[in-house]
Design a protein around this motif. Structure first.
Motif, PDB file in Angstrom:
ATOM      1  N   GLY A   1     -72.550 -22.958  16.637  1.00  0.00           N
ATOM      2  CA  GLY A   1     -72.600 -24.403  16.484  1.00  0.00           C
ATOM      3  C   GLY A   1     -73.421 -25.058  17.588  1.00  0.00           C
ATOM      4  N   ALA A   2     -73.238 -24.608  18.845  1.00  0.00           N
ATOM      5  CA  ALA A   2     -73.996 -25.175  19.969  1.00  0.00           C
ATOM      6  C   ALA A   2     -75.483 -24.895  19.826  1.00  0.00           C
ATOM      7  CB  ALA A   2     -73.468 -24.601  21.285  1.00  0.00           C
ATOM      8  N   ALA A   3     -75.834 -23.690  19.376  1.00  0.00           N
ATOM      9  CA  ALA A   3     -77.245 -23.339  19.220  1.00  0.00           C
ATOM     10  C   ALA A   3     -77.904 -24.198  18.131  1.00  0.00           C
ATOM     11  CB  ALA A   3     -77.369 -21.848  18.873  1.00  0.00           C
ATOM     12  N   ASN A   4     -77.208 -24.392  17.020  1.00  0.00           N
ATOM     13  CA  ASN A   4     -77.767 -25.214  15.935  1.00  0.00           C
ATOM     14  C   ASN A   4     -77.901 -26.670  16.365  1.00  0.00           C
ATOM     15  OD1 ASN A   4     -78.177 -23.262  13.928  1.00  0.00           O
ATOM     16  ND2 ASN A   4     -76.020 -23.301  13.322  1.00  0.00           N
ATOM     17  N   ILE A   5     -76.913 -27.149  17.129  1.00  0.00           N
ATOM     18  CA  ILE A   5     -76.982 -28.532  17.609  1.00  0.00           C
ATOM     19  C   ILE A   5     -78.164 -28.710  18.561  1.00  0.00           C
ATOM     20  CG2 ILE A   5     -75.809 -30.241  19.049  1.00  0.00           C
ATOM     21  CD1 ILE A   5     -73.164 -29.203  17.878  1.00  0.00           C
ATOM     22  N   ALA A   6     -78.327 -27.770  19.495  1.00  0.00           N
ATOM     23  CA  ALA A   6     -79.426 -27.857  20.461  1.00  0.00           C
ATOM     24  C   ALA A   6     -80.770 -27.857  19.761  1.00  0.00           C
ATOM     25  CB  ALA A   6     -79.325 -26.689  21.445  1.00  0.00           C
ATOM     26  N   ALA A   7     -80.903 -27.022  18.744  1.00  0.00           N
ATOM     27  CA  ALA A   7     -82.174 -26.953  18.016  1.00  0.00           C
ATOM     28  C   ALA A   7     -82.460 -28.261  17.284  1.00  0.00           C
ATOM     29  CB  ALA A   7     -82.141 -25.784  17.025  1.00  0.00           C
TER      30      ALA A   7
ATOM     31  N   ALA B   1     -65.583 -26.785  24.272  1.00  0.00           N
ATOM     32  CA  ALA B   1     -66.467 -25.614  24.217  1.00  0.00           C
ATOM     33  C   ALA B   1     -67.918 -26.027  24.013  1.00  0.00           C
ATOM     34  CB  ALA B   1     -66.009 -24.697  23.082  1.00  0.00           C
ATOM     35  N   LEU B   2     -68.157 -27.017  23.171  1.00  0.00           N
ATOM     36  CA  LEU B   2     -69.530 -27.455  22.926  1.00  0.00           C
ATOM     37  C   LEU B   2     -70.129 -28.130  24.161  1.00  0.00           C
ATOM     38  CD1 LEU B   2     -69.260 -28.895  19.276  1.00  0.00           C
ATOM     39  CD2 LEU B   2     -70.262 -26.724  20.003  1.00  0.00           C
ATOM     40  N   LYS B   3     -69.337 -28.917  24.868  1.00  0.00           N
ATOM     41  CA  LYS B   3     -69.842 -29.545  26.102  1.00  0.00           C
ATOM     42  C   LYS B   3     -70.274 -28.493  27.100  1.00  0.00           C
ATOM     43  CE  LYS B   3     -67.166 -33.837  25.865  1.00  0.00           C
ATOM     44  NZ  LYS B   3     -66.093 -34.639  26.514  1.00  0.00           N
ATOM     45  N   GLU B   4     -69.482 -27.454  27.251  1.00  0.00           N
ATOM     46  CA  GLU B   4     -69.819 -26.395  28.209  1.00  0.00           C
ATOM     47  C   GLU B   4     -71.110 -25.693  27.815  1.00  0.00           C
ATOM     48  OE1 GLU B   4     -66.466 -23.861  28.356  1.00  0.00           O
ATOM     49  OE2 GLU B   4     -65.183 -25.271  29.467  1.00  0.00           O
ATOM     50  N   LYS B   5     -71.254 -25.405  26.536  1.00  0.00           N
ATOM     51  CA  LYS B   5     -72.410 -24.635  26.091  1.00  0.00           C
ATOM     52  C   LYS B   5     -73.668 -25.494  26.025  1.00  0.00           C
ATOM     53  CE  LYS B   5     -69.672 -21.262  23.525  1.00  0.00           C
ATOM     54  NZ  LYS B   5     -69.968 -20.189  24.465  1.00  0.00           N
ATOM     55  N   LEU B   6     -73.540 -26.815  25.804  1.00  0.00           N
ATOM     56  CA  LEU B   6     -74.697 -27.694  25.724  1.00  0.00           C
ATOM     57  C   LEU B   6     -75.054 -28.336  27.057  1.00  0.00           C
ATOM     58  CD1 LEU B   6     -73.922 -29.480  22.305  1.00  0.00           C
ATOM     59  CD2 LEU B   6     -75.641 -27.715  22.729  1.00  0.00           C
ATOM     60  N   GLN B   7     -74.229 -28.055  28.070  1.00  0.00           N
ATOM     61  CA  GLN B   7     -74.470 -28.665  29.388  1.00  0.00           C
ATOM     62  C   GLN B   7     -75.807 -28.238  29.953  1.00  0.00           C
ATOM     63  OE1 GLN B   7     -71.363 -27.863  32.189  1.00  0.00           O
ATOM     64  NE2 GLN B   7     -72.067 -29.369  33.682  1.00  0.00           N
ATOM     65  N   VAL B   8     -76.185 -26.983  29.740  1.00  0.00           N
ATOM     66  CA  VAL B   8     -77.430 -26.439  30.290  1.00  0.00           C
ATOM     67  C   VAL B   8     -78.654 -27.044  29.624  1.00  0.00           C
ATOM     68  CG1 VAL B   8     -76.327 -24.278  30.952  1.00  0.00           C
ATOM     69  CG2 VAL B   8     -77.324 -24.499  28.671  1.00  0.00           C
ATOM     70  N   THR B   9     -78.457 -27.641  28.434  1.00  0.00           N
ATOM     71  CA  THR B   9     -79.606 -28.221  27.716  1.00  0.00           C
ATOM     72  C   THR B   9     -79.889 -29.645  28.153  1.00  0.00           C
ATOM     73  OG1 THR B   9     -78.187 -29.043  25.925  1.00  0.00           O
ATOM     74  CG2 THR B   9     -79.053 -26.796  25.703  1.00  0.00           C
ATOM     75  N   GLY B  10     -78.995 -30.216  28.966  1.00  0.00           N
ATOM     76  CA  GLY B  10     -79.200 -31.583  29.430  1.00  0.00           C
ATOM     77  C   GLY B  10     -78.758 -32.639  28.438  1.00  0.00           C
ATOM     78  N   LEU B  11     -78.113 -32.239  27.353  1.00  0.00           N
ATOM     79  CA  LEU B  11     -77.648 -33.200  26.355  1.00  0.00           C
ATOM     80  C   LEU B  11     -76.358 -33.867  26.818  1.00  0.00           C
ATOM     81  CD1 LEU B  11     -78.201 -31.182  23.038  1.00  0.00           C
ATOM     82  CD2 LEU B  11     -79.627 -33.020  23.968  1.00  0.00           C
ATOM     83  N   GLU B  12     -76.229 -35.129  26.499  1.00  0.00           N
ATOM     84  CA  GLU B  12     -74.998 -35.851  26.792  1.00  0.00           C
ATOM     85  C   GLU B  12     -74.102 -35.775  25.560  1.00  0.00           C
ATOM     86  OE1 GLU B  12     -73.353 -40.322  27.929  1.00  0.00           O
ATOM     87  OE2 GLU B  12     -75.509 -39.928  27.782  1.00  0.00           O
TER      88      GLU B  12
END
Length: 497
Positions: free
Chosen positions: A396-402, A429-440
């Motif tokens: 889910g985090a990977a699809n959101i980041a893309a 879980a999503l906040k932790e995984k998307l933190q590195v992408t700089g997304l809020e």
């Protein structure tokens, strides 16, 4: 905005049920199905077993045998009776058909056939002088005149005259054919004898009429003197193409003692209809007899007369009980799936609203899967990754980041109708995984019920829905999507737990 515009809405909620998802939902409960089947198997099989052995011990076998022999005898009698009736009716219908093909009367056209009428009266002028001298002799004279009428009518009706006519070579008609073309009415009140002849042509009717007149004239010579003393006198003779009219028949009694419902007239049309009705009644009786014979069941030999038969019956009932138990439990879960009003399949969101499923989680049937659990899971196309929350969060985090990178958006809002505790776990879980992408990533929660969630929604660039099978109500999802549509918020997709 482009993505949101591609989302479709089924305003009538007429969604189709996926039989595959329904079957998977039922098979997940295979343990309960098995338990229910075993319970019904034991109940029905045990009941039949106990009942069978109790009958063995009760000593009622002789009574059962006597009852069976009585039922068998009754069955045999009824079967023989129905078979005989079917045979008789079949032969009668066949004869009726043969008669119809050969009968002149049954094939006459009432509107085109011919008819002749001979009207005779008893001549009693010889007794006029006696009546002038003695009025009391009138009953005697009436009796003699009636005797004359009856004699001549009998000569025609009993076949003597018709038999002689049928022997004439010119007519080519049998006595049976003649009998249904010649009709007699004896009127003892008016001292009149009416003879009506019908036929298919004027010549045929004329030939029969001439033959009847000649035979009536010739019949007087061999009669006894009291009868010949009062001879018949022809008062009218008529022939015409009006066979559709009524035909005088029967006996009009002198003293009025006849029944009130006696019919003194008939017609070709009525005779033909009566014949057809008779055939129809026979066919109906034949159908009824065949139906009764088909439904007639030979009584079964007394059950429970041996241990082996008791065991066989018990096994049969046990199997029926197992099938019934499994079916009832499956029906219960099927109804639960259909009428629950909650999200039961992630495909529903894609099929009805066009939402992209970013990740979907399928909870394992049990913590430790056996072979049956693995087979059911594999049949539904569920991989091991979909049964792992960690893998589902990562996907889910990977699809959101893309998706966010593609749209150049930076602020993401999480909303949905999942259970609060499970929603928070996913959001964390999503906040932790998307933190590195700089997304809020903003965790809003249920925008249908939470005021703060609606306020957070206003500043969000993109929205990801978090829904949960068996928890998120379909009506709430629809309401949520309607709100997002009104606020013109882009929905990246949905994560289904």
């Amino acid at each position: 905005m482009d993505q949101y515009q591609n989302i479709s809405y089924n305003e009538e909620d007429e969604s189709e049920i996926s039989l595959r998802d329904l079957l998977y939902y039922i098979l997940r409960q295979w343990r309960k199905l098995l338990v229910c089947a075993i319970c019904f198997c034991a109940l029905l099989g045990g009941f039949k077993l106990v009942k069978g052995f109790s009958e063995l011990k009760s000593g009622d076998i002789s009574e059962n045998q006597e009852a069976y022999e009585s039922e068998l005898e009754e069955y045999t009698i009824n079967k023989k009776r129905l078979q005989d009736q079917i045979k008789v009716l079949t032969q009668s219908i066949q004869k009726k058909g043969e008669y119809h093909d050969q009968s002149i009367l049954m094939n006459l056209n009432p509107d085109a056939a011919y008819q002749s009428t001979l009207t005779y009266i008893v001549n009693a002028t010889k007794d006029d002088a006696l009546l002038e001298n003695d009025k009391g002799i009138q009953p005697v004279i009436n009796q003699r005149m009636n005797s004359v009428l009856g004699t001549y009518a009998s000569l025609i009706q009993n076949g003597t005259i018709l038999s002689d006519i049928s022997k004439k070579n010119g007519l080519n008609l049998s006595q049976k054919q003649l009998s249904e073309l010649v009709y007699v009415q004896t009127d003892y009140q008016a001292k009149i004898l009416r003879v009506t002849i019908v036929g298919e042509s004027e010549k045929q009717v004329q030939d029969i009429t001439d033959a009847v007149r000649a035979e009536l004239q010739n019949a007087a010579s061999p009669m006894a003197a009291p009868v010949t003393y009062y001879h018949l006198e022809l008062v009218s003779s008529y022939i015409g193409e009006d066979a559709g009219s009524l035909i005088p028949i029967g006996t009009v009694f002198n003293d009025g003692t006849s029944e009130s419902d006696v019919i003194y007239q008939t017609s070709i049309d009525l005779l033909q209809k009566d014949y057809m009705q008779g055939v129809a009644d026979m066919q109906e009786m034949l159908f009824t007899c065949k139906d009764q014979l088909a439904k007639l069941e030979e009584p079964a030999a007394p059950a429970g007369t041996s241990k082996s038969s008791v065991l066989k019956e018990s096994i049969k009932y046990a199997l029926l009980g197992a099938v019934a138990g499994a079916f009832l439990m499956a029906l219960y879960y099927a109804m639960q799936y259909i009428v629950s009003g909650t999200l039961m399949s992630c495909n529903y969101l894609n099929d009805n609203y066009g939402l992209m499923v970013l990740a979907d989680y399928h909870a394992p049937i049990r913590n430790r899967l056996n072979s049956m659990d693995k087979l059911i899971t594999r049949m539904n196309g569920i991989s091991e990754d979909k049964q792992s929350l960690e893998c589902v969060y990562a996907l889910g985090a990977a699809n959101i980041a893309a998706q966010m990178k593609k749209s150049n958006a930076s602020k993401l809002l999480l909303s949905g109708n999942a259970k609060a505790s499970d929603f928070d776990d996913v959001a964390t879980a999503l906040k932790e995984k998307l933190q590195v992408t700089g997304l809020e990533v903003v965790s809003a929660g249920n925008i249908n019920e939470n005021v703060a969630a609606v306020q957070k929604l206003q500043d969000a660039d993109k929205v990801v829905l978090i829904e949960q099978l068996g928890v998120s109500r379909l009506q709430d999802i629809k309401k949520e999507l309607q709100m997002l549509r009104k606020l013109e918020k882009d929905i990246l997709g949905v994560i289904v737990l």
